[in-house]
Design a protein around this motif. Structure first.
Motif, PDB file in Angstrom:
ATOM      1  N   CYS A   1      -8.936   0.342  -2.213  1.00  0.00           N
ATOM      2  CA  CYS A   1      -8.161   0.861  -1.088  1.00  0.00           C
ATOM      3  C   CYS A   1      -8.483  -0.007   0.118  1.00  0.00           C
ATOM      4  O   CYS A   1      -9.433  -0.806   0.089  1.00  0.00           O
ATOM      5  CB  CYS A   1      -8.494   2.331  -0.826  1.00  0.00           C
ATOM      6  SG  CYS A   1     -10.249   2.666  -0.557  1.00  0.00           S
TER       7      CYS A   1
ATOM      8  N   TYR B   1      -5.766   3.540   2.944  1.00  0.00           N
ATOM      9  CA  TYR B   1      -4.562   3.513   2.117  1.00  0.00           C
ATOM     10  C   TYR B   1      -4.898   3.014   0.715  1.00  0.00           C
ATOM     11  O   TYR B   1      -5.738   2.125   0.532  1.00  0.00           O
ATOM     12  CB  TYR B   1      -3.504   2.582   2.711  1.00  0.00           C
ATOM     13  CG  TYR B   1      -3.010   2.961   4.073  1.00  0.00           C
ATOM     14  CD1 TYR B   1      -1.973   3.879   4.238  1.00  0.00           C
ATOM     15  CD2 TYR B   1      -3.571   2.382   5.215  1.00  0.00           C
ATOM     16  CE1 TYR B   1      -1.515   4.215   5.511  1.00  0.00           C
ATOM     17  CE2 TYR B   1      -3.120   2.715   6.484  1.00  0.00           C
ATOM     18  CZ  TYR B   1      -2.096   3.630   6.625  1.00  0.00           C
ATOM     19  OH  TYR B   1      -1.644   3.966   7.873  1.00  0.00           O
ATOM     20  N   ASN B   2      -4.200   3.550  -0.264  1.00  0.00           N
ATOM     21  CA  ASN B   2      -4.313   3.096  -1.644  1.00  0.00           C
ATOM     22  C   ASN B   2      -3.593   1.760  -1.815  1.00  0.00           C
ATOM     23  O   ASN B   2      -2.511   1.546  -1.279  1.00  0.00           O
ATOM     24  CB  ASN B   2      -3.699   4.149  -2.578  1.00  0.00           C
ATOM     25  CG  ASN B   2      -3.939   3.845  -4.031  1.00  0.00           C
ATOM     26  OD1 ASN B   2      -4.973   3.302  -4.400  1.00  0.00           O
ATOM     27  ND2 ASN B   2      -2.973   4.174  -4.872  1.00  0.00           N
TER      28      ASN B   2
ATOM     29  N   TYR C   1     -11.048  -4.243   2.472  1.00  0.00           N
ATOM     30  CA  TYR C   1     -10.772  -3.540   1.220  1.00  0.00           C
ATOM     31  C   TYR C   1     -12.078  -3.236   0.512  1.00  0.00           C
ATOM     32  O   TYR C   1     -13.085  -3.915   0.711  1.00  0.00           O
ATOM     33  CB  TYR C   1      -9.795  -4.317   0.334  1.00  0.00           C
ATOM     34  CG  TYR C   1     -10.275  -5.655  -0.183  1.00  0.00           C
ATOM     35  CD1 TYR C   1     -10.997  -5.765  -1.380  1.00  0.00           C
ATOM     36  CD2 TYR C   1      -9.963  -6.839   0.496  1.00  0.00           C
ATOM     37  CE1 TYR C   1     -11.412  -6.992  -1.861  1.00  0.00           C
ATOM     38  CE2 TYR C   1     -10.364  -8.070   0.023  1.00  0.00           C
ATOM     39  CZ  TYR C   1     -11.094  -8.141  -1.161  1.00  0.00           C
ATOM     40  OH  TYR C   1     -11.502  -9.365  -1.641  1.00  0.00           O
TER      41      TYR C   1
ATOM     42  N   VAL D   1       0.843  -1.194   0.000  1.00  0.00           N
ATOM     43  CA  VAL D   1       0.000   0.000   0.000  1.00  0.00           C
ATOM     44  C   VAL D   1       0.878   1.244   0.000  1.00  0.00           C
ATOM     45  O   VAL D   1       2.047   1.212   0.384  1.00  0.00           O
ATOM     46  CB  VAL D   1      -0.940   0.029   1.225  1.00  0.00           C
ATOM     47  CG1 VAL D   1      -1.837  -1.198   1.239  1.00  0.00           C
ATOM     48  CG2 VAL D   1      -0.158   0.138   2.529  1.00  0.00           C
TER      49      VAL D   1
ATOM     50  N   LYS E   1     -12.103   2.202  -4.376  1.00  0.00           N
ATOM     51  CA  LYS E   1     -11.742   3.558  -3.953  1.00  0.00           C
ATOM     52  C   LYS E   1     -12.561   4.579  -4.726  1.00  0.00           C
ATOM     53  O   LYS E   1     -13.106   4.286  -5.800  1.00  0.00           O
ATOM     54  CB  LYS E   1     -10.250   3.799  -4.107  1.00  0.00           C
ATOM     55  CG  LYS E   1      -9.702   3.822  -5.494  1.00  0.00           C
ATOM     56  CD  LYS E   1      -8.181   4.042  -5.432  1.00  0.00           C
ATOM     57  CE  LYS E   1      -7.567   3.950  -6.824  1.00  0.00           C
ATOM     58  NZ  LYS E   1      -6.093   4.031  -6.777  1.00  0.00           N
TER      59      LYS E   1
END
Length: 328
Positions: free
Chosen positions: A43, A31-32, A95, A17, A98
């Motif tokens: 994300c 976080y990406n 997850y 990440v 995003k």
């Protein structure tokens, strides 16, 4: 120090990440995802203090019962899709899709200053310049398109039956300058089955809560989709008018007291400037709500029903259809 998170598939696969968070709140950091590549459009949300058992059960339910559509060209619902684990194989987050790139919250549209443009107020957002000014037909049309995209996203959430968003406000809807929208903080939704609350909503903001909210809360009754429909009507009004529907007015007797100097109190007494209690309201001069009078009559009625007639409050399907007709 490198953060180590894992995806539990056939085995524990290591996430990579971005070190710089996409966002950080009181309970979690987002976080990406860089790796695995199949999740590069996702994300991860990591809770600061790990996942409590109730949070895990809530997420299990949501992962097993998502809306039919969570991604389209116009909207994304940032819905939990799977768990994230730490090195000890404990669940620490999840997850999700995003938000669209270059998204920001809707504050940029919801607060209007007379004589000021978006360019003069938000110098750091050049992509938004000239696209949403209410002084142009194109600007109004783009605002209506964004409302239509928001309606589509919430229609999918409501169609899943069990979910009430509850904490609907401009900060929880992200948008791009092209009108694409992302619904975030989905793990705070209320989940209920008929009259039984399975998982309560995590938060609500008084300035966006329907008049019936307080009695529902006090009686421990589940909130319903019509709560969301009220809150979204407030957001839609802000997108078009640039101010909250229960602000920008002078209250007359018996409401001209300190008790009604906040938005929640005005909502509870149905003190909408164009509603059934308008006899208790004196419009300011100039009237900051004047743009309402230039809206198509059907759109005016949608707002009046949303704020004044709880039993006839427009649904997300109603908003989709009406906005489509206006834009067509």
């Amino acid at each position: 120090m490198e953060r180590l998170y894992y995806l539990h598939n056939a085995e524990y696969k290591h996430f990579i990440v971005d070190e710089k968070p996409l966002g950080k709140g009181g309970q979690a950091t987002v976080y990406n995802v860089i790796y695995p590549s199949r999740l590069d459009d996702c994300c991860i949300k990591i809770y600061h203090n790990g996942c409590k058992e109730q949070t895990i059960e809530r997420l299990k339910y949501m992962i097993a019962h998502p809306p039919a559509i969570t991604r389209s060209a116009a909207f994304r619902i940032c819905w939990p899709e799977g768990f994230v684990y730490n090195e000890q194989h404990d669940i620490v987050g999840f997850y999700m899709p995003k938000a669209f790139e270059q998204s920001r919250d809707l504050y940029i549209l919801c607060y209007y200053c007379k004589g000021k443009t978006i360019a003069s107020r938000f110098k750091g957002n050049p992509a938004w310049f000239d696209k949403f000014e209410r002084t142009s037909g194109e600007g109004v049309r783009n605002r209506l398109k964004m409302m239509a995209n928001i309606s589509q996203a919430f229609y999918q959430i409501h169609k899943a039956n069990d979910y009430v968003v509850l904490d609907v406000k401009p900060e929880n809807i992200l948008a791009t300058a092209t009108g694409k929208v992302s619904i975030v903080d989905t793990d705070s939704f209320q989940i209920a089955d008929n009259q039984r609350i399975i998982f309560p909503g995590a938060a609500a903001t008084p300035e966006y809560c329907a008049p019936e909210f307080e009695s529902q809360y006090n009686q421990h009754r589940p909130f319903t989709k019509t709560n969301d429909c009220f809150s979204l009507a407030v957001v839609f009004y802000q997108i078009l008018m640039g101010l909250h529907p229960y602000s920008g007015m002078q209250l007359l007797e018996p409401y001209d007291t300190d008790e009604y100097n906040n938005l929640a109190a005005c909502i509870n007494r149905h003190l909408f400037v164009y509603g059934s209690n308008k006899r208790y309201i004196k419009q300011l001069s100039p009237n900051p709500h004047m743009f309402f009078e230039r809206l198509p009559r059907q759109l005016q009625l949608m707002f009046i029903k949303a704020f004044d007639a709880p039993n006839y409050r427009p649904t997300m399907e109603d908003w989709c259809k009406e906005l489509y007709n206006i834009l067509k």
